[in-house]
Scaffold this motif. Structure first.
Motif, PDB file in Angstrom:
ATOM      1  N   SER A   1      10.553   3.005   6.567  1.00  0.00           N
ATOM      2  CA  SER A   1      11.657   2.420   5.813  1.00  0.00           C
ATOM      3  C   SER A   1      11.205   2.171   4.388  1.00  0.00           C
ATOM      4  CB  SER A   1      12.127   1.107   6.455  1.00  0.00           C
ATOM      5  OG  SER A   1      11.255   0.048   6.116  1.00  0.00           O
ATOM      6  N   LEU A   2      12.116   1.664   3.572  1.00  0.00           N
ATOM      7  CA  LEU A   2      11.812   1.414   2.170  1.00  0.00           C
ATOM      8  C   LEU A   2      11.289  -0.019   1.974  1.00  0.00           C
ATOM      9  CD1 LEU A   2      12.097   3.591   0.038  1.00  0.00           C
ATOM     10  CD2 LEU A   2      14.141   2.466  -0.799  1.00  0.00           C
ATOM     11  N   TYR A   3      10.761  -0.595   3.057  1.00  0.00           N
ATOM     12  CA  TYR A   3      10.122  -1.914   2.966  1.00  0.00           C
ATOM     13  C   TYR A   3       8.665  -1.746   3.371  1.00  0.00           C
ATOM     14  CZ  TYR A   3      14.810  -3.769   2.423  1.00  0.00           C
ATOM     15  OH  TYR A   3      16.065  -4.029   1.951  1.00  0.00           O
ATOM     16  N   PRO A   4       7.773  -1.503   2.393  1.00  0.00           N
ATOM     17  CA  PRO A   4       6.382  -1.141   2.698  1.00  0.00           C
ATOM     18  C   PRO A   4       5.552  -2.334   3.163  1.00  0.00           C
ATOM     19  CG  PRO A   4       6.679  -1.345   0.330  1.00  0.00           C
ATOM     20  CD  PRO A   4       8.047  -1.538   0.941  1.00  0.00           C
ATOM     21  N   LYS A   5       4.554  -1.997   4.007  1.00  0.00           N
ATOM     22  CA  LYS A   5       3.584  -2.999   4.470  1.00  0.00           C
ATOM     23  C   LYS A   5       2.154  -2.515   4.256  1.00  0.00           C
ATOM     24  CE  LYS A   5       6.565  -5.099   8.012  1.00  0.00           C
ATOM     25  NZ  LYS A   5       7.765  -4.307   7.719  1.00  0.00           N
ATOM     26  N   GLN A   6       1.890  -1.245   4.584  1.00  0.00           N
ATOM     27  CA  GLN A   6       0.548  -0.697   4.474  1.00  0.00           C
ATOM     28  C   GLN A   6       0.316  -0.090   3.084  1.00  0.00           C
ATOM     29  OE1 GLN A   6      -1.367  -1.432   6.941  1.00  0.00           O
ATOM     30  NE2 GLN A   6       0.414  -2.231   8.058  1.00  0.00           N
ATOM     31  N   PRO A   7      -0.975   0.071   2.684  1.00  0.00           N
ATOM     32  CA  PRO A   7      -1.273   0.667   1.368  1.00  0.00           C
ATOM     33  C   PRO A   7      -0.655   2.047   1.179  1.00  0.00           C
ATOM     34  CG  PRO A   7      -3.258  -0.331   2.292  1.00  0.00           C
ATOM     35  CD  PRO A   7      -2.221  -0.396   3.365  1.00  0.00           C
ATOM     36  N   ASP A   8      -0.667   2.888   2.245  1.00  0.00           N
ATOM     37  CA  ASP A   8      -0.093   4.220   2.098  1.00  0.00           C
ATOM     38  C   ASP A   8       1.425   4.159   1.936  1.00  0.00           C
ATOM     39  OD1 ASP A   8      -0.010   3.247   4.661  1.00  0.00           O
ATOM     40  OD2 ASP A   8      -0.291   5.188   5.637  1.00  0.00           O
ATOM     41  N   GLU A   9       2.071   3.165   2.579  1.00  0.00           N
ATOM     42  CA  GLU A   9       3.518   3.001   2.421  1.00  0.00           C
ATOM     43  C   GLU A   9       3.867   2.548   0.996  1.00  0.00           C
ATOM     44  OE1 GLU A   9       4.474   0.245   5.519  1.00  0.00           O
ATOM     45  OE2 GLU A   9       4.690   1.813   7.042  1.00  0.00           O
ATOM     46  N   TRP A  10       3.003   1.712   0.412  1.00  0.00           N
ATOM     47  CA  TRP A  10       3.225   1.268  -0.970  1.00  0.00           C
ATOM     48  C   TRP A  10       3.124   2.439  -1.942  1.00  0.00           C
ATOM     49  CZ3 TRP A  10       5.374  -2.849  -3.000  1.00  0.00           C
ATOM     50  CH2 TRP A  10       5.440  -4.011  -2.247  1.00  0.00           C
ATOM     51  N   VAL A  11       2.242   3.378  -1.651  1.00  0.00           N
ATOM     52  CA  VAL A  11       2.122   4.565  -2.505  1.00  0.00           C
ATOM     53  C   VAL A  11       3.451   5.319  -2.544  1.00  0.00           C
ATOM     54  CG1 VAL A  11       1.081   6.864  -2.615  1.00  0.00           C
ATOM     55  CG2 VAL A  11      -0.369   4.872  -2.301  1.00  0.00           C
ATOM     56  N   SER A  12       4.016   5.593  -1.361  1.00  0.00           N
ATOM     57  CA  SER A  12       5.301   6.301  -1.294  1.00  0.00           C
ATOM     58  C   SER A  12       6.407   5.491  -1.971  1.00  0.00           C
ATOM     59  CB  SER A  12       5.674   6.576   0.170  1.00  0.00           C
ATOM     60  OG  SER A  12       4.716   7.402   0.787  1.00  0.00           O
TER      61      SER A  12
ATOM     62  N   ASN B   1      15.527   8.301  11.957  1.00  0.00           N
ATOM     63  CA  ASN B   1      15.196   8.932  10.682  1.00  0.00           C
ATOM     64  C   ASN B   1      16.266   8.692   9.623  1.00  0.00           C
ATOM     65  OD1 ASN B   1      12.819  11.459  10.771  1.00  0.00           O
ATOM     66  ND2 ASN B   1      13.299  10.294  12.605  1.00  0.00           N
ATOM     67  N   LEU B   2      17.521   8.565  10.045  1.00  0.00           N
ATOM     68  CA  LEU B   2      18.605   8.382   9.077  1.00  0.00           C
ATOM     69  C   LEU B   2      18.543   7.034   8.373  1.00  0.00           C
ATOM     70  CD1 LEU B   2      21.781  10.012  10.689  1.00  0.00           C
ATOM     71  CD2 LEU B   2      20.440  10.812   8.727  1.00  0.00           C
ATOM     72  N   LEU B   3      17.886   6.041   8.980  1.00  0.00           N
ATOM     73  CA  LEU B   3      17.752   4.740   8.313  1.00  0.00           C
ATOM     74  C   LEU B   3      17.020   4.920   6.982  1.00  0.00           C
ATOM     75  CD1 LEU B   3      17.822   1.623   8.189  1.00  0.00           C
ATOM     76  CD2 LEU B   3      15.613   1.657   9.397  1.00  0.00           C
ATOM     77  N   PHE B   4      15.852   5.552   7.031  1.00  0.00           N
ATOM     78  CA  PHE B   4      15.058   5.776   5.826  1.00  0.00           C
ATOM     79  C   PHE B   4      15.796   6.701   4.861  1.00  0.00           C
ATOM     80  CE2 PHE B   4      11.004   7.785   3.990  1.00  0.00           C
ATOM     81  CZ  PHE B   4      10.911   6.818   3.009  1.00  0.00           C
TER      82      PHE B   4
ATOM     83  N   HIS C   1      15.896  -3.991  -4.605  1.00  0.00           N
ATOM     84  CA  HIS C   1      14.447  -3.829  -4.468  1.00  0.00           C
ATOM     85  C   HIS C   1      13.694  -4.408  -5.658  1.00  0.00           C
ATOM     86  CE1 HIS C   1      13.763  -1.579  -0.717  1.00  0.00           C
ATOM     87  NE2 HIS C   1      15.019  -1.220  -0.877  1.00  0.00           N
ATOM     88  N   TYR C   2      14.296  -4.379  -6.833  1.00  0.00           N
ATOM     89  CA  TYR C   2      13.684  -5.060  -7.983  1.00  0.00           C
ATOM     90  C   TYR C   2      13.604  -6.564  -7.718  1.00  0.00           C
ATOM     91  CZ  TYR C   2      13.128  -1.373 -11.489  1.00  0.00           C
ATOM     92  OH  TYR C   2      12.688  -0.287 -12.195  1.00  0.00           O
ATOM     93  N   LEU C   3      14.642  -7.099  -7.122  1.00  0.00           N
ATOM     94  CA  LEU C   3      14.651  -8.529  -6.827  1.00  0.00           C
ATOM     95  C   LEU C   3      13.615  -8.890  -5.763  1.00  0.00           C
ATOM     96  CD1 LEU C   3      18.526  -9.008  -6.817  1.00  0.00           C
ATOM     97  CD2 LEU C   3      16.930 -10.147  -8.390  1.00  0.00           C
ATOM     98  N   ILE C   4      13.411  -7.982  -4.803  1.00  0.00           N
ATOM     99  CA  ILE C   4      12.492  -8.270  -3.696  1.00  0.00           C
ATOM    100  C   ILE C   4      11.034  -8.029  -4.072  1.00  0.00           C
ATOM    101  CG2 ILE C   4      11.805  -7.540  -1.363  1.00  0.00           C
ATOM    102  CD1 ILE C   4      14.753  -7.005  -0.761  1.00  0.00           C
TER     103      ILE C   4
END
Length: 705
Positions: free
Chosen positions: A65-76, A104-107, A209-212
């Motif tokens: 999803s577009l809510y990252p947790k791991q370092p690799d997710e933050w990269v994307s 898959n459609l969520l992301f 996402h800017y706010l979050i």
């Protein structure tokens, strides 16, 4: 004709077929590095999407999803939010697994709402069809508002159409949807309005996402303060907004699934994949099958590589003998024969094993079995303080410890990650393979047991298993010494079983052979040439005395010419710089069964383990009067001063055990320092591994001799 350059980023859920598409698009035109500032793999390559347009392709780490947790997710995430200073994508290609469309459609819907140029690449349609799932592509495209194409990267189907859609999307022929996937502004109307006053080009969803996550963005301090004020002024609740958004998206996705997708009755007959998993993941038979797979892997390394290895050895033996009889007796001919040719033979002879090992590992990954190994081993891993996520770095350690240690970053728990890093180098990497093959072939008879099992292959498997067992024991002990708190959970999505992509397998084998020859080969050649120099030259006084003594002996004809020449070369080698150094350390290693020549090879291989073979080839070539012999033959002829052979079964087993346990890789120590941000753990690791190596080798030699 000048060509336009586009930058496209491949994004999608893990196991959605993203890497397959990347390999299909870029072929051999790819490279792997790290994203700036983080130890996360960055795969880039290029492809032509038309006669006029060349595209740089970036394969971003998979995320759900577009809510990252791991370092690799933050990269994307940073790339998709336009916050990566290095990568600005013109088109985002969202890879969607057709057999798991709802998830898959969520992301995909989140990315669409960012209002960036998007193309949906629908993969695994064949698996969806086997599940009885039928997708109306035209209806799905109307609902999403972006181009949707069905592709099969493994068979290169739909790739031409995908390239055309990318070009048209980049040219704005395909327009971004006017309406959001869900009414994002209703989630936080006033905060979004005020944020968009600061960033007029931000979509409603981008504003959320800017706010979050604005703290993680590269923004001026004044903008950061303004966003903080907006949040406080309207009591902006991150968690509530996110939960409401996800719920609305799944409601919309449910509608899309009803109008665009036909699914079978959920009570239909169990699929082949599930039936196969019942066997392969069984608590008893699963482990038996795993051992069988590993056994086949190591048997194959000897069985399949036997003939090409012999052929390569024979070629270099003939070449060395021919050069010895053809070239004049000059220093440069000695350098060519005993430095360059000996070094090259130590490189090329192991290319078949490297290719076969990586080919079989790729086969396991391609078919989906490698992920099952992680799942199967989770229970065992937890018993020693690790979890199932530790399995993949450990398996990667069979290839190379450096990327394997870097891949441990996906382990959230700090203690489990550190334990994984500390034991990964105990996995027998591909650099150890040339050493194992040489020594096993030297001291273990090449015979069959029960008519089918090759004894050398069994010993090879035992060496690998010994590294695994030791790693688990070390982890079990270390977990009581390392004090970090925190719990972890192991969640793994098992991919569908697939037939292997033979083209990808061959491509991987060729790439790994190239890497071994170019990278490891450079080190081996450099060390071989350096050792030739150290073995051929020594203190001028010593060398002058030897020349004078043997010149007088030749005049007096005290010994036959051949015997005199052998003694002359041996004396020069012992009084060379390498010989002097080797003799100095011999008392330390003699209890392990090694002479000073082996000691030089061990010390040289601390730069890289595979250097051992090239060093032995050079050392034994310089002091040898028999040209054209294979390395194994030269080692068999090696003698102690009392006439006893150096490489007995006891010495060979001792040396094998030393290389199983010893930390002999400067690159691995450097990457551990980088990953842990401390020299403490590399020093601890080097100390404990070298101590185990010495003690185990000492014990083995003293018992077996």
């Amino acid at each position: 004709m000048a060509k336009n350059m586009l930058y496209i980023a491949l994004v999608g859920n893990p196991n959605s077929g993203k890497s397959s598409l990347f390999n299909c698009l870029t072929g051999l035109n790819q490279k792997v590095g790290n994203f700036p500032g983080v130890t996360v793999d960055k795969k880039t390559g290029f492809t032509y999407i038309s006669d006029k347009v060349i595209t740089t392709v970036i394969d971003l780490p998979g995320t759900y999803s577009l809510y990252p947790k791991q370092p690799d997710e933050w990269v994307s995430y940073r790339v998709m939010m336009g916050q990566d200073g290095q990568i600005q994508a013109d088109v985002l290609v969202v890879v969607v697994d057709a057999s798991n469309l709802k998830r898959n459609l969520l992301f995909a819907s989140q990315i669409i709402d960012l209002k960036q140029p998007v193309v949906i690449a629908l993969t695994m349609a064949d698996l969806a069809k086997k599940k009885g799932i039928q997708i109306d592509l035209a209806e799905l495209e109307r609902e999403l508002g972006v181009p949707v194409l069905s592709i099969n990267p493994r068979k290169e189907k739909g790739i031409v159409e995908l390239k055309k859609a990318i070009e048209q999307t980049a040219s704005r022929i395909y327009k971004m949807p006017v309406r959001d996937f869900i009414p994002n502004k209703e989630l936080a109307y006033q905060p979004i309005e005020e944020l968009q006053a600061l960033f007029p080009k931000a979509s409603d969803y981008t504003a959320i996402h800017y706010l979050i996550n604005h703290e993680h963005f590269n923004l001026e301090d004044s903008l950061q303060d303004n966003i903080e004020q907006i949040e406080r002024r309207h009591s902006f609740n991150h968690t509530k907004i996110q939960a409401s958004e996800i719920l609305q998206r799944y409601n919309r996705i449910k509608h899309i699934m009803q109008v665009a997708v036909s699914e079978p009755n959920p009570h239909q007959q169990t699929l082949f994949t599930e039936k196969l998993d019942n066997i392969l993941l069984d608590r008893k038979w699963g482990y038996v099958i795993l051992l069988g797979v590993l056994f086949f892997l190591f048997q194959s390394i000897f069985w399949l590589a036997h003939y090409p290895m012999d052929w390569i050895e024979q070629v270099f033996s003939v070449l060395s003998a021919w050069l010895s009889t053809t070239l004049p007796q000059k220093w440069w001919s000695d350098l060519l024969i005993n430095g360059v040719v000996a070094g090259l033979s130590g490189i090329m002879v192991f290319v078949p094993q490297i290719m076969i090992l990586f080919g079989l590992i790729t086969l396991l990954e391609d078919t989906g079995y490698m992920a099952r190994i992680s799942f199967l081993m989770d229970r065992l891993m937890r018993g020693v303080g690790l979890n199932g996520k530790s399995v993949m770095p450990l398996i990667g350690g069979f290839a190379c410890a450096v990327p394997a240690i870097m891949s441990a970053r996906t382990i959230e728990n700090k203690k489990e990650r550190l334990l994984t890093i500390l034991i990964t180098p105990l996995m027998s990497c591909s650099a150890r393979l040339p050493v194992y093959v040489t020594l096993v072939g030297l001291v273990i008879p090449n015979k069959s047991l029960a008519g089918i099992f090759n004894l050398q292959g069994l010993i090879m498997m035992c060496l690998y298993l010994l590294g695994i067992v030791t790693a688990l024991v070390v982890a079990c002990v270390a977990r009581h010494l390392i004090k970090f708190n925190g719990k972890s959970f192991f969640i793994l999505e098992l991919p569908m079983y697939r037939s292997p992509r033979w083209k990808n397998l061959v491509q991987t084998m060729i790439n790994k052979a190239k890497i071994f020859v170019s990278e490891a080969g450079r080190i081996i050649m450099l060390v071989s040439l350096l050792l030739w120099g150290l073995s051929s030259f020594g203190p001028s006084k010593r060398m002058a005395e030897i020349e004078k003594r043997y010149a007088l002996a030749r005049q007096n004809a005290a010994l036959p010419a051949d015997s005199l020449e052998v003694e002359y070369k041996a004396a020069k080698l012992q009084n060379s710089y390498a010989g002097i150094f080797g003799k100095a350390i011999e008392p330390t290693i003699k209890p392990l069964g090694y002479d000073w020549k082996v000691g030089i090879a061990i010390l040289a291989s601390f730069a890289a383990r595979e250097v051992f073979v090239g060093t032995m080839a050079t050392i034994y070539s310089v002091g040898d009067d028999e040209e054209g012999l294979r390395l194994r033959d030269k080692l068999r002829m090696a003698k102690w001063p009392n006439g006893k052979p150096v490489f007995t079964l006891a010495a060979g087993i001792s040396l094998l055990l030393f290389y199983v346990f010893a930390m002999q890789c400067v690159s691995t120590l450097a990457i551990i320092h980088r990953e842990t941000q401390s020299w403490k753990w590399p020093i601890i690791q080097f100390t404990y591994m070298t101590t185990i190596a010495y003690l185990m080798s000492l014990l083995a030699y003293q018992i077996l001799k």
